[in-house]
Design a protein around this motif. Structure first.
Motif, PDB file in Angstrom:
ATOM      1  N   PRO A  94       0.841  -1.200   0.000  1.00  0.00           N
ATOM      2  CA  PRO A  94       0.000   0.000   0.000  1.00  0.00           C
ATOM      3  C   PRO A  94       0.875   1.248   0.000  1.00  0.00           C
ATOM      4  CG  PRO A  94      -0.697  -1.545   1.710  1.00  0.00           C
ATOM      5  CD  PRO A  94       0.611  -2.049   1.193  1.00  0.00           C
ATOM      6  N   ALA A  95       0.352   2.332  -0.566  1.00  0.00           N
ATOM      7  CA  ALA A  95       1.131   3.566  -0.668  1.00  0.00           C
ATOM      8  C   ALA A  95       1.567   4.079   0.705  1.00  0.00           C
ATOM      9  CB  ALA A  95       0.317   4.633  -1.391  1.00  0.00           C
ATOM     10  N   SER A  96       0.688   3.945   1.718  1.00  0.00           N
ATOM     11  CA  SER A  96       1.023   4.461   3.043  1.00  0.00           C
ATOM     12  C   SER A  96       2.198   3.705   3.649  1.00  0.00           C
ATOM     13  CB  SER A  96      -0.193   4.361   3.968  1.00  0.00           C
ATOM     14  OG  SER A  96      -0.643   3.020   4.067  1.00  0.00           O
ATOM     15  N   GLY A  99       5.440   4.601   1.806  1.00  0.00           N
ATOM     16  CA  GLY A  99       5.950   5.894   2.235  1.00  0.00           C
ATOM     17  C   GLY A  99       6.595   5.836   3.602  1.00  0.00           C
ATOM     18  N   MET A 100       5.961   5.110   4.536  1.00  0.00           N
ATOM     19  CA  MET A 100       6.496   5.032   5.891  1.00  0.00           C
ATOM     20  C   MET A 100       7.852   4.332   5.904  1.00  0.00           C
ATOM     21  SD  MET A 100       4.737   3.512   9.355  1.00  0.00           S
ATOM     22  CE  MET A 100       5.168   1.800   9.015  1.00  0.00           C
ATOM     23  N   LEU A 101       7.990   3.241   5.146  1.00  0.00           N
ATOM     24  CA  LEU A 101       9.252   2.512   5.125  1.00  0.00           C
ATOM     25  C   LEU A 101      10.344   3.311   4.414  1.00  0.00           C
ATOM     26  CD1 LEU A 101       8.031  -1.148   4.408  1.00  0.00           C
ATOM     27  CD2 LEU A 101       8.853  -0.195   6.568  1.00  0.00           C
ATOM     28  N   SER A 154      12.276  -4.038  -1.362  1.00  0.00           N
ATOM     29  CA  SER A 154      12.489  -3.020  -2.394  1.00  0.00           C
ATOM     30  C   SER A 154      12.513  -1.624  -1.789  1.00  0.00           C
ATOM     31  CB  SER A 154      11.388  -3.104  -3.459  1.00  0.00           C
ATOM     32  OG  SER A 154      11.538  -4.231  -4.273  1.00  0.00           O
ATOM     33  N   VAL A 155      11.543  -1.308  -0.949  1.00  0.00           N
ATOM     34  CA  VAL A 155      11.471   0.056  -0.421  1.00  0.00           C
ATOM     35  C   VAL A 155      12.583   0.311   0.603  1.00  0.00           C
ATOM     36  CG1 VAL A 155       9.847  -0.424   1.469  1.00  0.00           C
ATOM     37  CG2 VAL A 155       9.889   1.841   0.407  1.00  0.00           C
ATOM     38  N   LEU A 156      12.964  -0.724   1.377  1.00  0.00           N
ATOM     39  CA  LEU A 156      14.091  -0.541   2.297  1.00  0.00           C
ATOM     40  C   LEU A 156      15.398  -0.378   1.520  1.00  0.00           C
ATOM     41  CD1 LEU A 156      13.255  -3.036   5.187  1.00  0.00           C
ATOM     42  CD2 LEU A 156      13.021  -0.542   5.178  1.00  0.00           C
ATOM     43  N   GLY A 157      15.510  -1.092   0.401  1.00  0.00           N
ATOM     44  CA  GLY A 157      16.675  -0.902  -0.466  1.00  0.00           C
ATOM     45  C   GLY A 157      16.724   0.514  -1.014  1.00  0.00           C
TER      46      GLY A 157
END
Length: 298
Positions: A94-96, A99-101, A154-157
């Protein structure tokens, strides 16, 4: 106005620019674009604008070979890699939550700045970081329900790459015009996405007027304003402060979504936004004494 306050305003303008990205990307997708087309168009159009502006101002765009190579890597690998991983994460999360990660990066920047000796740290910066992080969680209201590991990684990367990008940028950009820096970074990122998209057969040129106008908007607001504003502010306030102030971006995104898309803002989100702003105020009033200059080359 002091350099510290000017830098904070530059970062705030940058955050406002970046806050339009999600809305404009959705509009570009509706107009027939895909992620490769959007990212290649975003950075290449921004690069053309910057080149024209610099030529009109009579500013030399040429740089020392070592610095030029570093900026190319920052654009193609740093900003390009972060953008690609973030876009991939959106497919899984989810987008939220995405964004948070992603906004774990201010904490990562703080740690990296300490490890490499880039900046000194004090308790005020720590308090501001914690307060802003709490406000961000309340604002986004993210849940890990249904989260897929591929998206989380992916987002943490993306957060790790962006943190390194900021630290490196803080070292090499102090004596370079932010517009020249933005030109090299945007052009490198744009060419990287163009080559990738062309190799995968993903570049789409037959878009509706909405699609092209959205890509033009992405080139202007989250790229020209966002990237230039960030580089200009980074030179004045340092990596840690810049990354913390950038946490205003999700707040501005929520406000824009409410105004432009009619999305509802809950009381909890409003409280989270107020907490986030309070953290930024703490940083501006008491968190500035730790800034000091470092070497200008990696």
């Amino acid at each position: 106005m002091t350099d510290r306050h000017k830098g904070a305003w530059f970062i705030a303008v940058s955050a406002a620019g970046f806050a339009t990205l999600g809305i404009l990307i959705k509009s570009a997708f509706t107009g027939g674009a895909n992620i490769s087309t959007v990212l290649a168009g975003r950075f290449l159009i921004a690069g053309l604008f910057l080149f024209g502006i610099l030529r009109a101002r009579g500013i030399d765009c040429r740089l020392d070979k070592k610095v030029a190579f570093q900026l190319i890597l920052m654009g193609a690998v740093g900003y390009g890699g972060m953008s690609g991983l973030y876009a991939n994460a959106i497919h899984y999360l989810p987008a939220s939550l995405t964004g948070m990660l992603l906004y774990t990066y201010p904490a990562l920047v703080t740690v990296l700045a300490l490890v490499v000796g880039e900046e000194r740290f004090n308790g005020t910066k720590g308090v501001a970081l914690v307060v802003c992080s709490v406000g961000l969680v309340l604002l986004l209201g993210a849940s890990f329900d249904g989260a897929q590991l591929a998206g989380v990684l992916s987002v943490l990367g993306a957060a790790v790459i962006y943190s390194c990008y900021i630290i490196i940028g803080n070292r090499i950009l102090k004596n370079i015009d932010p517009m020249v820096t933005s030109l090299w970074v945007c052009t490198a990122a744009g060419l990287a996405f163009l080559c990738y998209g062309a190799a995968k057969g993903e570049i789409i040129l037959e878009l509706t007027s909405q699609g092209w106008l959205s890509i033009l908007g992405i080139a202007i607001f989250p790229t020209l304003l966002g990237v230039m504003g960030f580089f200009a502010g980074l030179r004045l306030v340092g990596a840690t402060n810049a990354s913390i102030i950038s946490m205003l971006e999700p707040l501005i995104t929520v406000l824009l979504s409410a105004v432009l898309l009619g999305e509802r803002v809950t009381a909890l989100q409003g409280f989270g936004g107020a907490v986030l702003l309070f953290g930024g105020l703490i940083l501006q009033l008491w968190g500035h004494e730790a800034r000091h200059e470092t070497v200008t080359e990696v």
